[in-house]
Design a protein around this motif. Structure first.
Motif, PDB file in Angstrom:
ATOM      1  N   GLN A 127      -2.606   1.083  -4.526  1.00 53.35           N
ATOM      2  CA  GLN A 127      -1.932   1.836  -5.557  1.00 53.35           C
ATOM      3  C   GLN A 127      -1.034   2.910  -4.951  1.00 53.35           C
ATOM      4  OE1 GLN A 127      -4.483   3.853  -8.347  1.00 53.35           O
ATOM      5  NE2 GLN A 127      -2.947   3.676  -9.936  1.00 53.35           N
ATOM      6  N   ASP A 128      -1.433   3.487  -3.823  1.00 51.91           N
ATOM      7  CA  ASP A 128      -0.601   4.507  -3.199  1.00 51.91           C
ATOM      8  C   ASP A 128       0.790   3.974  -2.873  1.00 51.91           C
ATOM      9  OD1 ASP A 128      -2.662   6.359  -3.315  1.00 51.91           O
ATOM     10  OD2 ASP A 128      -3.329   5.968  -1.276  1.00 51.91           O
ATOM     11  N   HIS A 138     -16.123  -4.571   2.377  1.00 53.83           N
ATOM     12  CA  HIS A 138     -15.279  -4.362   1.195  1.00 53.83           C
ATOM     13  C   HIS A 138     -13.803  -4.496   1.561  1.00 53.83           C
ATOM     14  CE1 HIS A 138     -13.448  -2.519  -2.317  1.00 53.83           C
ATOM     15  NE2 HIS A 138     -12.811  -1.712  -1.485  1.00 53.83           N
ATOM     16  N   GLU A 139     -13.381  -3.881   2.651  1.00 51.29           N
ATOM     17  CA  GLU A 139     -11.986  -3.946   3.074  1.00 51.29           C
ATOM     18  C   GLU A 139     -11.566  -5.369   3.418  1.00 51.29           C
ATOM     19  OE1 GLU A 139      -9.635  -1.620   2.923  1.00 51.29           O
ATOM     20  OE2 GLU A 139     -11.090  -0.258   2.048  1.00 51.29           O
ATOM     21  N   ARG A 140     -12.414  -6.091   4.152  1.00 52.42           N
ATOM     22  CA  ARG A 140     -12.099  -7.488   4.499  1.00 52.42           C
ATOM     23  C   ARG A 140     -11.961  -8.341   3.246  1.00 52.42           C
ATOM     24  NH1 ARG A 140     -15.932  -6.657   8.669  1.00 52.42           N
ATOM     25  NH2 ARG A 140     -17.544  -7.583   7.354  1.00 52.42           N
ATOM     26  N   ASP A 141     -12.908  -8.175   2.322  1.00 53.37           N
ATOM     27  CA  ASP A 141     -12.876  -8.967   1.089  1.00 53.37           C
ATOM     28  C   ASP A 141     -11.661  -8.620   0.235  1.00 53.37           C
ATOM     29  OD1 ASP A 141     -15.254 -10.071   1.955  1.00 53.37           O
ATOM     30  OD2 ASP A 141     -16.509  -8.953   0.529  1.00 53.37           O
ATOM     31  N   ALA A 142     -11.356  -7.338   0.127  1.00 51.92           N
ATOM     32  CA  ALA A 142     -10.210  -6.910  -0.682  1.00 51.92           C
ATOM     33  C   ALA A 142      -8.905  -7.421  -0.087  1.00 51.92           C
ATOM     34  CB  ALA A 142     -10.183  -5.385  -0.798  1.00 51.92           C
ATOM     35  N   LEU A 143      -8.783  -7.390   1.235  1.00 51.52           N
ATOM     36  CA  LEU A 143      -7.583  -7.896   1.886  1.00 51.52           C
ATOM     37  C   LEU A 143      -7.458  -9.399   1.680  1.00 51.52           C
ATOM     38  CD1 LEU A 143      -5.078  -7.586   3.613  1.00 51.52           C
ATOM     39  CD2 LEU A 143      -6.560  -7.589   5.640  1.00 51.52           C
ATOM     40  N   GLU A 144      -8.557 -10.102   1.782  1.00 52.63           N
ATOM     41  CA  GLU A 144      -8.533 -11.556   1.573  1.00 52.63           C
ATOM     42  C   GLU A 144      -8.111 -11.886   0.140  1.00 52.63           C
ATOM     43  OE1 GLU A 144      -8.369 -15.372   2.471  1.00 52.63           O
ATOM     44  OE2 GLU A 144      -8.706 -13.767   3.913  1.00 52.63           O
ATOM     45  N   ARG A 145      -8.591 -11.128  -0.835  1.00 52.10           N
ATOM     46  CA  ARG A 145      -8.180 -11.343  -2.230  1.00 52.10           C
ATOM     47  C   ARG A 145      -6.680 -11.093  -2.404  1.00 52.10           C
ATOM     48  NH1 ARG A 145     -13.067  -8.763  -3.110  1.00 52.10           N
ATOM     49  NH2 ARG A 145     -12.041  -6.778  -3.552  1.00 52.10           N
ATOM     50  N   ALA A 180      -6.022  -2.383   8.037  1.00 52.03           N
ATOM     51  CA  ALA A 180      -5.432  -3.703   7.789  1.00 52.03           C
ATOM     52  C   ALA A 180      -4.947  -3.839   6.354  1.00 52.03           C
ATOM     53  CB  ALA A 180      -6.433  -4.809   8.124  1.00 52.03           C
ATOM     54  N   ARG A 181      -5.763  -3.386   5.406  1.00 52.66           N
ATOM     55  CA  ARG A 181      -5.359  -3.512   3.998  1.00 52.66           C
ATOM     56  C   ARG A 181      -4.219  -2.557   3.672  1.00 52.66           C
ATOM     57  NH1 ARG A 181      -7.950  -2.110  -1.504  1.00 52.66           N
ATOM     58  NH2 ARG A 181      -9.492  -0.933  -0.319  1.00 52.66           N
ATOM     59  N   ALA A 182      -4.282  -1.330   4.176  1.00 50.02           N
ATOM     60  CA  ALA A 182      -3.204  -0.373   3.927  1.00 50.02           C
ATOM     61  C   ALA A 182      -1.889  -0.887   4.500  1.00 50.02           C
ATOM     62  CB  ALA A 182      -3.554   0.991   4.532  1.00 50.02           C
ATOM     63  N   ARG A 183      -1.943  -1.416   5.710  1.00 48.86           N
ATOM     64  CA  ARG A 183      -0.738  -1.961   6.357  1.00 48.86           C
ATOM     65  C   ARG A 183      -0.173  -3.119   5.524  1.00 48.86           C
ATOM     66  NH1 ARG A 183       1.250  -1.352  11.315  1.00 48.86           N
ATOM     67  NH2 ARG A 183      -0.622  -0.272  12.014  1.00 48.86           N
ATOM     68  N   TYR A 184      -1.041  -4.022   5.125  1.00 42.06           N
ATOM     69  CA  TYR A 184      -0.604  -5.179   4.335  1.00 42.06           C
ATOM     70  C   TYR A 184       0.084  -4.727   3.047  1.00 42.06           C
ATOM     71  CZ  TYR A 184      -0.756  -9.619   1.856  1.00 42.06           C
ATOM     72  OH  TYR A 184      -0.409 -10.751   1.158  1.00 42.06           O
ATOM     73  N   VAL A 185      -0.548  -3.817   2.326  1.00 46.06           N
ATOM     74  CA  VAL A 185      -0.029  -3.377   1.026  1.00 46.06           C
ATOM     75  C   VAL A 185       1.289  -2.617   1.182  1.00 46.06           C
ATOM     76  CG1 VAL A 185      -0.487  -1.863  -0.934  1.00 46.06           C
ATOM     77  CG2 VAL A 185      -2.273  -3.389  -0.107  1.00 46.06           C
ATOM     78  N   PHE A 186       1.354  -1.677   2.112  1.00 44.36           N
ATOM     79  CA  PHE A 186       2.591  -0.904   2.281  1.00 44.36           C
ATOM     80  C   PHE A 186       3.734  -1.785   2.775  1.00 44.36           C
ATOM     81  CE2 PHE A 186       0.219   2.896   1.527  1.00 44.36           C
ATOM     82  CZ  PHE A 186       1.169   3.806   1.079  1.00 44.36           C
ATOM     83  N   VAL A 209      -1.293   7.662   6.661  1.00 43.98           N
ATOM     84  CA  VAL A 209      -2.464   8.097   7.420  1.00 43.98           C
ATOM     85  C   VAL A 209      -3.685   7.484   6.748  1.00 43.98           C
ATOM     86  CG1 VAL A 209      -3.815  10.078   8.219  1.00 43.98           C
ATOM     87  CG2 VAL A 209      -1.312  10.262   8.019  1.00 43.98           C
ATOM     88  N   THR A 210      -4.462   6.749   7.529  1.00 48.34           N
ATOM     89  CA  THR A 210      -5.624   6.063   6.956  1.00 48.34           C
ATOM     90  C   THR A 210      -6.715   5.930   8.011  1.00 48.34           C
ATOM     91  OG1 THR A 210      -6.295   4.152   5.624  1.00 48.34           O
ATOM     92  CG2 THR A 210      -4.794   3.721   7.474  1.00 48.34           C
ATOM     93  N   SER A 211      -7.853   5.432   7.589  1.00 45.34           N
ATOM     94  CA  SER A 211      -8.981   5.235   8.499  1.00 45.34           C
ATOM     95  C   SER A 211      -8.864   3.891   9.215  1.00 45.34           C
ATOM     96  CB  SER A 211     -10.293   5.281   7.714  1.00 45.34           C
ATOM     97  OG  SER A 211     -10.299   4.256   6.755  1.00 45.34           O
ATOM     98  N   ASP A 212      -9.582   3.781  10.306  1.00 50.05           N
ATOM     99  CA  ASP A 212      -9.535   2.543  11.077  1.00 50.05           C
ATOM    100  C   ASP A 212     -10.048   1.353  10.276  1.00 50.05           C
ATOM    101  OD1 ASP A 212     -12.130   3.574  11.148  1.00 50.05           O
ATOM    102  OD2 ASP A 212     -12.365   3.370  13.317  1.00 50.05           O
TER     103      ASP A 212
END
Length: 86
Positions: free
Chosen positions: A1-2, A67-74, A28-34, A21-24
């Motif tokens: 959403q950001d 959670h991050e892996r699953d959310a990125l896969e979705r 992956a998900r932040a990079r993908y989305v942005f 700026v994000t956590s390790d």
């Protein structure tokens, strides 16, 4: 959403660089989305990754990582992309 909320603001004001700026474990998900959100624009996206001190962390890091892996896969599936490492 950001990413989706920041895009119209960045484009309106002529921003050409954004620092995310994000956590390790969220990288992956932040990079993908942005990168997906700003594709086709002249906005350069850079990332600063905070490393988690797993010994001091009181969060359930394994659950967060899952959670991050699953959310990125979705996200990838909804975009019609196959799984790959970012």
């Amino acid at each position: 959403q950001d990413a989706s909320l920041s895009k119209p603001i960045a484009l309106k004001y002529g921003v050409d660089h954004i620092l995310v700026v994000t956590s390790d474990y969220h990288e992956a998900r932040a990079r993908y989305v942005f990168e997906r959100e700003f594709a086709g624009t002249n906005v350069e996206i850079a990332f600063s990754i905070a490393q988690t001190d797993e010994a001091a962390c009181e969060l359930d890091l394994e659950a967060l990582k899952r959670h991050e892996r699953d959310a990125l896969e979705r996200l990838r599936r909804s975009d019609g992309k196959t799984s790959r490492t970012y």
